[in-house]
Design an enzyme around this catalytic site. Structure first.
Site, mmCIF file in Angstrom:
data_model
loop_
_atom_site.group_PDB
_atom_site.id
_atom_site.type_symbol
_atom_site.label_atom_id
_atom_site.label_comp_id
_atom_site.label_asym_id
_atom_site.label_seq_id
_atom_site.Cartn_x
_atom_site.Cartn_y
_atom_site.Cartn_z
ATOM 1 C CB THR A 134 -0.889 -0.003 1.268
ATOM 2 O OG1 THR A 134 -1.447 1.279 1.463
ATOM 3 C CG2 THR A 134 -0.082 -0.342 2.520
ATOM 4 C CG ASP A 135 -1.136 5.002 -0.860
ATOM 5 O OD1 ASP A 135 -1.670 4.317 0.051
ATOM 6 O OD2 ASP A 135 -1.747 5.899 -1.483
ATOM 7 C CD GLU A 136 -3.388 3.323 4.244
ATOM 8 O OE1 GLU A 136 -3.321 3.308 5.480
ATOM 9 O OE2 GLU A 136 -4.428 3.094 3.606
ATOM 10 C CE1 TYR A 182 -3.196 -2.703 5.682
ATOM 11 C CE2 TYR A 182 -3.212 -0.340 5.197
ATOM 12 C CZ TYR A 182 -3.230 -1.657 4.753
ATOM 13 O OH TYR A 182 -3.275 -1.936 3.406
ATOM 14 C CE LYS A 186 0.169 -4.638 2.865
ATOM 15 N NZ LYS A 186 -0.233 -5.963 2.283
HETATM 16 P P1 NAD Z 1 -9.611 -7.367 2.200
HETATM 17 O O1 NAD Z 1 -9.587 -7.110 3.675
HETATM 18 O O2 NAD Z 1 -10.846 -7.081 1.423
HETATM 19 O O3 NAD Z 1 -9.250 -8.901 1.935
HETATM 20 C C1 NAD Z 1 -8.233 -9.574 2.613
HETATM 21 C C2 NAD Z 1 -8.369 -11.068 2.348
HETATM 22 O O4 NAD Z 1 -7.297 -11.741 3.030
HETATM 23 C C3 NAD Z 1 -9.673 -11.668 2.888
HETATM 24 O O5 NAD Z 1 -10.257 -12.524 1.922
HETATM 25 C C4 NAD Z 1 -9.240 -12.449 4.120
HETATM 26 O O6 NAD Z 1 -10.047 -13.580 4.390
HETATM 27 C C5 NAD Z 1 -7.826 -12.863 3.729
HETATM 28 N N1 NAD Z 1 -6.990 -13.123 4.903
HETATM 29 C C6 NAD Z 1 -6.827 -12.334 6.001
HETATM 30 N N2 NAD Z 1 -6.009 -12.925 6.878
HETATM 31 C C7 NAD Z 1 -5.631 -14.112 6.336
HETATM 32 C C8 NAD Z 1 -4.780 -15.167 6.750
HETATM 33 N N3 NAD Z 1 -4.156 -15.131 7.942
HETATM 34 N N4 NAD Z 1 -4.596 -16.227 5.933
HETATM 35 C C9 NAD Z 1 -5.230 -16.282 4.726
HETATM 36 N N5 NAD Z 1 -6.058 -15.329 4.289
HETATM 37 C C10 NAD Z 1 -6.242 -14.244 5.077
HETATM 38 O O7 NAD Z 1 -8.351 -6.584 1.632
HETATM 39 P P2 NAD Z 1 -8.167 -5.801 0.247
HETATM 40 O O8 NAD Z 1 -8.678 -4.432 0.406
HETATM 41 O O9 NAD Z 1 -8.632 -6.647 -0.873
HETATM 42 O O10 NAD Z 1 -6.574 -5.707 0.192
HETATM 43 C C11 NAD Z 1 -5.806 -6.766 -0.372
HETATM 44 C C12 NAD Z 1 -4.330 -6.399 -0.298
HETATM 45 O O11 NAD Z 1 -4.091 -5.195 -0.997
HETATM 46 C C13 NAD Z 1 -3.816 -6.187 1.125
HETATM 47 O O12 NAD Z 1 -2.531 -6.733 1.211
HETATM 48 C C14 NAD Z 1 -3.796 -4.670 1.282
HETATM 49 O O13 NAD Z 1 -2.804 -4.273 2.202
HETATM 50 C C15 NAD Z 1 -3.441 -4.244 -0.137
HETATM 51 N N6 NAD Z 1 -3.938 -2.909 -0.542
HETATM 52 C C16 NAD Z 1 -5.267 -2.577 -0.393
HETATM 53 C C17 NAD Z 1 -5.715 -1.324 -0.814
HETATM 54 C C18 NAD Z 1 -7.169 -0.936 -0.701
HETATM 55 O O14 NAD Z 1 -7.522 0.205 -1.004
HETATM 56 N N7 NAD Z 1 -8.072 -1.821 -0.330
HETATM 57 C C19 NAD Z 1 -4.812 -0.422 -1.388
HETATM 58 C C20 NAD Z 1 -3.469 -0.800 -1.545
HETATM 59 C C21 NAD Z 1 -3.046 -2.044 -1.122
HETATM 60 P P1 TYD Z 2 -10.714 3.949 4.432
HETATM 61 O O1 TYD Z 2 -11.695 3.504 3.387
HETATM 62 O O2 TYD Z 2 -10.793 3.308 5.790
HETATM 63 O O3 TYD Z 2 -9.254 3.780 3.805
HETATM 64 P P2 TYD Z 2 -7.802 4.282 4.383
HETATM 65 O O4 TYD Z 2 -7.937 4.657 5.797
HETATM 66 O O5 TYD Z 2 -6.965 3.047 4.197
HETATM 67 O O6 TYD Z 2 -7.392 5.407 3.500
HETATM 68 O O7 TYD Z 2 -10.865 5.509 4.638
HETATM 69 C C1 TYD Z 2 -10.699 6.442 3.593
HETATM 70 C C2 TYD Z 2 -10.737 7.827 4.194
HETATM 71 O O8 TYD Z 2 -12.050 8.067 4.713
HETATM 72 C C3 TYD Z 2 -9.785 8.009 5.387
HETATM 73 O O9 TYD Z 2 -9.235 9.310 5.338
HETATM 74 C C4 TYD Z 2 -10.672 7.849 6.595
HETATM 75 C C5 TYD Z 2 -12.029 8.364 6.111
HETATM 76 N N1 TYD Z 2 -13.202 7.728 6.720
HETATM 77 C C6 TYD Z 2 -14.220 8.506 7.302
HETATM 78 O O10 TYD Z 2 -14.132 9.745 7.348
HETATM 79 N N2 TYD Z 2 -15.302 7.880 7.858
HETATM 80 C C7 TYD Z 2 -15.435 6.513 7.839
HETATM 81 O O11 TYD Z 2 -16.437 5.984 8.373
HETATM 82 C C8 TYD Z 2 -14.410 5.720 7.214
HETATM 83 C C9 TYD Z 2 -14.509 4.221 7.179
HETATM 84 C C10 TYD Z 2 -13.319 6.382 6.672
#
Ligand code: NAD
Ligand code: TYD
Length: 376
Positions: A134-136, A182, A186
Site C-alpha cells: 500500500t502507499d500508506e 496497519y 505492511k
Molecule cells: P480485504 O480485507 O478485502 O481482503 C483480505 C483477504 O485476506 C480476505 O479474503 C481475508 O479472508 C484474507 N486473509 C486475512 N487474513 C488471512 C490469513 N491469515 N490467511 C489467509 N487469508 C487471510 O483486503 P483488500 O482491500 O482486498 O486488500 C488486499 C491487499 O491489498 C492487502 O494486502 C492490502 O494491504 C493491499 N492494498 C489494499 C488497498 C485498498 O484500497 N483496499 C490499497 C493498496 C493495497
Molecule cells: P478507508 O476507506 O478506511 O481507507 P484508508 O484509511 O486506508 O485510507 O478511509 C478512507 C478515508 O475516509 C480516510 O481518510 C478515513 C475516512 N473515513 C471517514 O471519514 N469515515 C469513515 O467511516 C471511514 C470508514 C473512513
C-alpha cells in the site's frame, strides 16, 4: 505450466485478481488461498468457482506446514500475495492481529516458497513472488503544493500534469514512514520481501498502490459503507473535518496492473500504482451522495444532511498521493476508467447487489462458513 497461488483471493482486490487470471489464462492453474476471515467472502467469486483451472483452499497463511505442503503438491511457480488485515480502524483497536497476519503471514509465505523453490533443480528460474502493498507505508504528505500549480484536490490532472510536483508525491524511493499499526505491519512485510531477494536471491516484486474502490469491497471502508448508509438514510460518520485526501483507483485497473507487473515487471523492483485522482474526503462523499440520490430517484442533495462530523481517527494521515509514472513509462500501464465513470459503476453495483451487502451486514456469510467447515 504456470501454477500460481493467489493469497487473499476471497477479499476485495484479491477476488478481482483471481477472476482476471482465471478467465484470461485458462492454461494456468490458479490456487486461491484464503482463511476466510470476516473480510473473505466466497460470494465474490461465484462466477468463476467452477472453472477447471481454479481451486480454492481454505488456509491461514501463517500455517507454514500447510502452505509448504500446498506448494509441493501444486508445484507452484508463482505467488501473488494479497492476504492481509487491511482496515486501519481495526488495526488501531487490535494491532496484534495485524502483526501476526501481515508480518508473520508474509514471512511464512516467503519461507515456504524459498524452501520449495530451492529444493528444485532449476531453483528460482521461472519463479516469481509478487507482494501487494500500500502507499500508506510512505507516511503522510502535506496538503500544500508548490506555488503556481493547480489545486490537486479539484483538478484531477493527468499523469503528464505532474512533471514537477517532486517531493509532494510518493515515488518508489520515498523513505518509509508508517504511522498506523496497519501501515507499520505492511511496511515490515515489504522489508521482509526485499530481504528475501537481497539475502537468498528470491525473484520478488513489490507494488504500493493507492486507495481502491469498486464492487466487492467490504462495507466497513469509506465508499461502500457510505453508499449503504445513504440508501438506508443512516448518518455518514466523517472523521475530523473531512479534509484528508486520498488518491482513488478503480479496482479493475489495479488488477490489470498486477497482471502486467507479474508478467513483465523487473525482479527486485518496486512500482507505485495510483490513479492521479486525489479527492478530499468531504468532496468524494458529496459525489457519492449525489450519485446515490440520482440513481435512487431521490431529490438532488436530499441526503446531504446525513453528513455527520465525528471525532477524528487517531493518527489520521492527512494526504496520500502516488506518482505512478514509472509504471506508465516502463510497462505502459495507465488507468482506463475516468473517476466519474468508475464511481457511477460502483454506486450502481452496490445498489443492484443489495443482497450481497445484506448478507455481510447480517453476519450470515460468516455463520455459513463456520457451519460448512465445522461439518467436514
Ligand atoms: P480485504 O480485507 O478485502 O481482503 C483480505 C483477504 O485476506 C480476505 O479474503 C481475508 O479472508 C484474507 N486473509 C486475512 N487474513 C488471512 C490469513 N491469515 N490467511 C489467509 N487469508 C487471510 O483486503 P483488500 O482491500 O482486498 O486488500 C488486499 C491487499 O491489498 C492487502 O494486502 C492490502 O494491504 C493491499 N492494498 C489494499 C488497498 C485498498 O484500497 N483496499 C490499497 C493498496 C493495497
Ligand atoms: P478507508 O476507506 O478506511 O481507507 P484508508 O484509511 O486506508 O485510507 O478511509 C478512507 C478515508 O475516509 C480516510 O481518510 C478515513 C475516512 N473515513 C471517514 O471519514 N469515515 C469513515 O467511516 C471511514 C470508514 C473512513
Amino acid at each position: 505450466m504456470n501454477s500460481i497461488i493467489i493469497t487473499g483471493g476471497a477479499g476485495f482486490i484479491g477476488s478481482h485478481v483471481v477472476r482476471l487470471f482465471v478467465n484470461k489464462y485458462p492454461e494456468y492453474r490458479i490456487i486461491n488461498v484464503d482463511k476466510l476471515t470476516y473480510a473473505g467472502n466466497l460470494n465474490n467469486l461465484r462466477d468463476i468457482e467452477d472453472k477447471p483451472n481454479y481451486r480454492f483452499v481454505r488456509a491461514d497463511i501463517c500455517d507454514f506446514d500447510t502452505i509448504y505442503a500446498l506448494m509441493q503438491q501444486e508445484q507452484v511457480t508463482g505467488v501473488i500475495h494479497l492476504a492481509a488485515e487491511s482496515h486501519v480502524d481495526r488495526s488501531i483497536k487490535d494491532p496484534f492481529t495485524f502483526a501476526r497476519t501481515n508480518v508473520m503471514g508474509t514471512l511464512s509465505m516467503l519461507q515456504a516458497a524459498k524452501l520449495y523453490w530451492e529444493s528444485l533443480p532449476e531453483k528460482y528460474e521461472g519463479k516469481r513472488f509478487y507482494h501487494i502493498s500500500t502507499d500508506e507505508v510512505y507516511g503522510a504528505l502535506e496538503l500544500t503544493h508548490p506555488e503556481g500549480l493547480p489545486s490537486p484536490f479539484t483538478t484531477k490532472a493527468s499523469a503528464d500534469g505532474h512533471e514537477t510536483y517532486g517531493e509532494n508525491f510518493f515515488v518508489e524511493t520515498t523513505k518509509y514512514n508508517p504511522h498506523s499499526p496497519y501501515s507499520a505491519s505492511k511496511a515490515s512485510s515489504d522489508h521482509f520481501v526485499r530481504a528475501f531477494h537481497d539475502t537468498y536471491g528470491m525473484p520478488t516484486i513489490v507494488t504500493n498502490c493507492s486507495n481502491n474502490y469498486g464492487p466487492y469491497q467490504f462495507p466497513e471502508k469509506l465508499i461502500p459503507l457510505f453508499i449503504n448508509n445513504i440508501r438506508h438514510k443512516k448518518p455518514l460518520p466523517v472523521y475530523g473535518k473531512g479534509e484528508n485526501v486520498r488518491d482513488w483507483l478503480y479496482v479493475e485497473d489495479h488488477a490489470r496492473a498486477i497482471d502486467l507487473i507479474f508478467h513483465k515487471g523487473t525482479v527486485a523492483e518496486t512500482y507505485n500504482i495510483g490513479g492521479f485522482n486525489e479527492w478530499k474526503n468531504i468532496d468524494i462523499i458529496k459525489v457519492v451522495i449525489r450519485t446515490v440520490d440520482r440513481l435512487l430517484g431521490r431529490k438532488e442533495d436530499e441526503d446531504m444532511n446525513l453528513i455527520t462530523f465525528v471525532t477524528d481517527r487517531a493518527g489520521h494521515d492527512m494526504r496520500y498521493a502516488i506518482d505512478s509514472r514509472k509504471l506508465q513509462r516502463e510497462l505502459g500501464w495507465e488507468p482506463t476508467l475516468q473517476f466519474e465513470e468508475g464511481i457511477e459503476k460502483t454506486v450502481r453495483w452496490y445498489l443492484e447487489h443489495q443482497d450481497w451487502v445484506d448478507n455481510i451486514t447480517s453476519g450470515e456469510y460468516e455463520k455459513y462458513y463456520e457451519d460448512m467447515y465445522a461439518n467436514r
